[in-house]
Design an enzyme around this catalytic site. Structure first.
Site, short mmCIF file in Angstrom:
data_model
loop_
_atom_site.label_atom_id
_atom_site.label_comp_id
_atom_site.label_asym_id
_atom_site.label_seq_id
_atom_site.Cartn_x
_atom_site.Cartn_y
_atom_site.Cartn_z
N HIS A 108 34.49 27.85 4.22
CA HIS A 108 34.78 27.54 5.02
C HIS A 108 34.32 26.34 5.82
O HIS A 108 32.95 26.29 5.54
CB HIS A 108 34.52 28.13 6.55
CG HIS A 108 35.83 28.45 7.52
ND1 HIS A 108 35.72 27.36 8.41
CD2 HIS A 108 36.73 29.28 8.04
CE1 HIS A 108 36.54 28.16 9.04
NE2 HIS A 108 37.34 27.97 8.79
N ASP A 128 41.21 34.73 6.31
CA ASP A 128 42.08 34.57 5.13
C ASP A 128 42.32 35.79 3.38
O ASP A 128 43.27 36.72 3.44
CB ASP A 128 42.90 33.44 4.40
CG ASP A 128 43.00 32.96 4.94
OD1 ASP A 128 42.69 31.24 5.84
OD2 ASP A 128 44.41 33.20 6.32
C1 SDX Z 1 41.23 28.17 7.28
O1 SDX Z 1 39.39 25.01 9.64
C2 SDX Z 1 39.76 25.86 10.38
O2 SDX Z 1 39.66 26.29 10.69
C3 SDX Z 1 40.60 26.85 9.18
C4 SDX Z 1 41.16 28.15 9.54
C5 SDX Z 1 41.52 28.73 11.00
O3 SDX Z 1 42.29 28.92 11.50
O4 SDX Z 1 42.58 27.44 11.05
O5 SDX Z 1 39.60 28.75 9.53
C6 SDX Z 1 42.02 29.31 8.11
O6 SDX Z 1 42.66 27.48 6.36
C7 SDX Z 1 40.18 29.48 6.76
C8 SDX Z 1 39.62 28.72 4.99
C9 SDX Z 1 41.19 29.42 3.71
N1 SDX Z 1 41.16 28.26 2.66
C10 SDX Z 1 40.72 29.09 1.47
O7 SDX Z 1 39.96 30.38 1.45
C11 SDX Z 1 40.36 28.55 0.07
C12 SDX Z 1 39.14 28.20 -0.72
N2 SDX Z 1 38.26 27.62 0.33
C13 SDX Z 1 38.20 26.03 -0.11
O8 SDX Z 1 39.33 25.89 -0.97
C14 SDX Z 1 37.25 25.65 1.23
O9 SDX Z 1 36.20 26.75 1.15
C15 SDX Z 1 38.00 24.92 1.90
C16 SDX Z 1 38.55 24.25 2.00
C17 SDX Z 1 37.82 26.20 3.36
C18 SDX Z 1 36.72 24.33 2.97
O10 SDX Z 1 36.19 23.30 2.18
P1 SDX Z 1 34.64 22.15 2.55
O11 SDX Z 1 34.41 22.94 4.08
O12 SDX Z 1 35.34 20.63 1.96
O13 SDX Z 1 34.25 22.58 1.67
P2 SDX Z 1 33.72 22.01 0.34
O14 SDX Z 1 35.47 21.76 -0.04
O15 SDX Z 1 32.89 20.53 0.76
O16 SDX Z 1 33.05 22.79 -0.70
C19 SDX Z 1 31.74 22.50 -0.77
C20 SDX Z 1 31.11 23.18 -1.99
C21 SDX Z 1 31.36 22.16 -2.91
O17 SDX Z 1 30.39 22.55 -4.02
P3 SDX Z 1 29.64 21.15 -4.14
O18 SDX Z 1 30.23 20.07 -4.59
O19 SDX Z 1 28.72 21.04 -3.17
O20 SDX Z 1 28.52 21.83 -5.36
O21 SDX Z 1 31.46 24.35 -1.93
C22 SDX Z 1 32.19 24.82 -2.98
C23 SDX Z 1 32.26 23.16 -3.48
O22 SDX Z 1 32.82 23.34 -4.17
N3 SDX Z 1 33.47 25.30 -2.67
C24 SDX Z 1 33.80 26.56 -3.39
C25 SDX Z 1 34.98 27.25 -2.41
N4 SDX Z 1 35.22 26.94 -1.46
C26 SDX Z 1 34.15 25.55 -1.28
N5 SDX Z 1 33.03 26.94 -4.32
C27 SDX Z 1 33.91 27.99 -4.99
N6 SDX Z 1 35.21 29.01 -4.66
C28 SDX Z 1 35.42 28.38 -2.88
N7 SDX Z 1 36.01 29.03 -2.23
#
Ligand code: SDX
Length: 431
Positions: free
Chosen positions: A308, A366
């Site tokens: 998140h 989710d």
């Molecule tokens: C919702 O904003 C809100 O409030 C949203 C929400 C709401 O109520 O409106 O809460 C609803 O959208 C919840 C989130 C649902 N999405 C998912 O479950 C999709 C999977 N999650 C990722 O896509 C990600 O975690 C996000 C999009 C949710 C958050 O991404 P960020 O904050 O931009 O973080 P990032 O992409 O910069 O990741 C940080 C690190 C990265 O690694 P590094 O580059 O630092 O080495 O964490 C890793 C990412 O590769 N990472 C993951 C991961 N999520 C982040 N690695 C594996 N699996 C994941 N799910």
């Protein structure tokens, strides 16, 4: 950058600028950079808004480090345990918990707006039966502006109020009818003798051929899913609604834009993507393979339902949702469902894996909502429409708050331009 109690000082190109420091009622201090470009001739750069407050709001507060979510100051776990969705709608819209008379009046107003204009049925019939219900919702909600002319003038507080009630009241009918259309069953009209969540389940499950009884445990679980998804600060879809509204667009167009944004798999589409991922994993013995892929930087695969932008602790909604999931699975006797078995084992392995622990990647709302909706028999294509139904009150509350701001300006971000500098046109024969 030196700072005093209420002012930060920026030294740039040999000059010094004072930046006011704004103190919130909760959360980090905020640097006020509204005059920065005018004074220093520079922009700030924050493409994902990771460090940028785009607005002032008094509706919802999240402490990502502590795993706290407050709606008008009330913790989400207390609201989920003691309140119900329409009471949370009232709280988000008007700022206070309602009296017994106020909630009765509010629920009556919502109930009296649950039907759609009869001609709107033709919008559904214009879609292919296999259209994604989110595409249908975007289209039908956007089309509401063509039917409810008496609630599109955003400068009229009364019309803003009517549009708010209409959207909250009609979203369950629109979502249920999108589902019915996709399975080729007749539309079921809302019933005034059922509460909000039971009415939605009845419109989804009932058929004209026989009576349908809504199980109160499922209705309670549905109501809790609605409550847990109601609002969440300035997430991508809420920010979309605010930006669309800043141009003066009508409420139905703004909410249709929010639905479109929520559809993305990184946002509200994650619940559908999570279940599809669980099905792709298929069996518990394949979990290590997918966890390895999620950790592999060269692989774009991510564990859907994990991580998140704000929560770097457990998503408090996920904690409550997990309790509901256990109740529903026990009731429906589907704790042996292979997909749900994979979900439970994936959660256990991911939470024990240092990669996810170090990056603070916990199951989010989710992950568990998808499990409950799967157990309740909804197709994965209906997961995000249910999220959109729930979030409509959050979008509307934020929309109303923004429109009540006398200092409202159209949102118009600037950019870091890295394209070609000016050059003269070259005739085709000279290229
Ligand atoms: C919702 O904003 C809100 O409030 C949203 C929400 C709401 O109520 O409106 O809460 C609803 O959208 C919840 C989130 C649902 N999405 C998912 O479950 C999709 C999977 N999650 C990722 O896509 C990600 O975690 C996000 C999009 C949710 C958050 O991404 P960020 O904050 O931009 O973080 P990032 O992409 O910069 O990741 C940080 C690190 C990265 O690694 P590094 O580059 O630092 O080495 O964490 C890793 C990412 O590769 N990472 C993951 C991961 N999520 C982040 N690695 C594996 N699996 C994941 N799910």
């Amino acid at each position: 950058m030196a700072e005093t109690e209420n002012t930060a000082k920026l030294q740039l190109h040999g000059k010094e600028y004072d930046l006011p420091v704004l103190q919130p009622s909760a959360g980090p201090d905020v640097l006020d950079i509204r005059k920065l470009y005018g004074q220093a001739g520079v922009f700030t750069y924050d493409p994902g808004f990771t460090s940028t407050a785009a607005c002032e709001s008094a509706i919802t507060y999240i402490d990502g480090e502590e795993g706290v979510l407050l709606h008008r100051g009330y913790p989400i776990d207390q609201l989920a345990a003691k309140s119900h969705y329409l009471e949370v709608c009232y709280l988000l819209l008007y700022g206070e918990l309602p009296s017994a008379t106020q909630i009765e009046d509010f629920e009556t107003r919502v109930t009296m707006h649950t039907m759609l204009h009869e001609q709107m049925q033709y919008f559904f019939r214009g879609f292919r039966r296999d259209a994604h219900p989110m595409a249908v919702m975007v289209g039908v909600v956007g089309a509401m502006a063509a039917f409810y002319h008496d609630s599109t003038d955003i400068n009229d507080p009364w019309q803003r109020e009517v549009a708010s009630i209409r959207l909250i009241a009609k979203m369950p009918t629109i979502a249920a009818w999108a589902y019915k259309y996709s399975v080729g069953q007749p539309f079921v009209y809302p019933r005034n003798d059922l509460d909000y969540a039971a009415n939605f389940l009845h419109m989804c499950r009932a058929v004209p051929a026989e009576p349908y009884h809504v199980d109160p445990i499922l209705a309670r679980a549905m109501d809790r899913i609605f409550t847990l998804h109601a609002d969440h600060e300035q997430n991508a879809s809420t920010s979309t609604v605010r930006l669309a509204s800043s141009s003066g667009a009508n409420p139905f167009a703004c909410i249709a834009a929010g639905i479109a944004c929520l559809w993305g798999p990184a946002h509200g589409g994650a619940n559908q993507a999570c279940l599809e991922m669980l099905r792709e994993i298929g069996t518990v013995d394949r979990i290590p393979e997918f966890i390895a892929r999620a950790k592999d930087k060269s692989d774009p695969f991510r564990l859907m339902g994990f991580g998140h932008r704000v929560y770097k602790n457990f998503d408090p909604r996920a904690t409550v949702m997990k309790e509901s999931a256990d109740e529903v699975l026990d009731l429906l006797g589907v704790e042996n469902n292979p997909t749900l078995q994979v979900a439970k084992e994936l959660e256990r392995q991911a939470l024990e894996d240092p990669y996810f622990a170090d990056k603070k990647l916990f199951p989010n709302v989710d992950f568990y909502s998808g499990i409950i909706l799967e157990a309740m028999g909804f197709p994965t294509s209906m997961f995000t429409p249910i999220f959109a139904l729930s979030r409509t009150v959050g979008w509307i509350s934020q929309w109303k708050e923004q429109l009540s701001d006398p200092a409202l300006k159209i949102g118009r971000p600037r950019q870091l331009y890295t394209g070609a500098t000016q050059r003269d046109y070259v005739e085709v024969e000279d290229r």
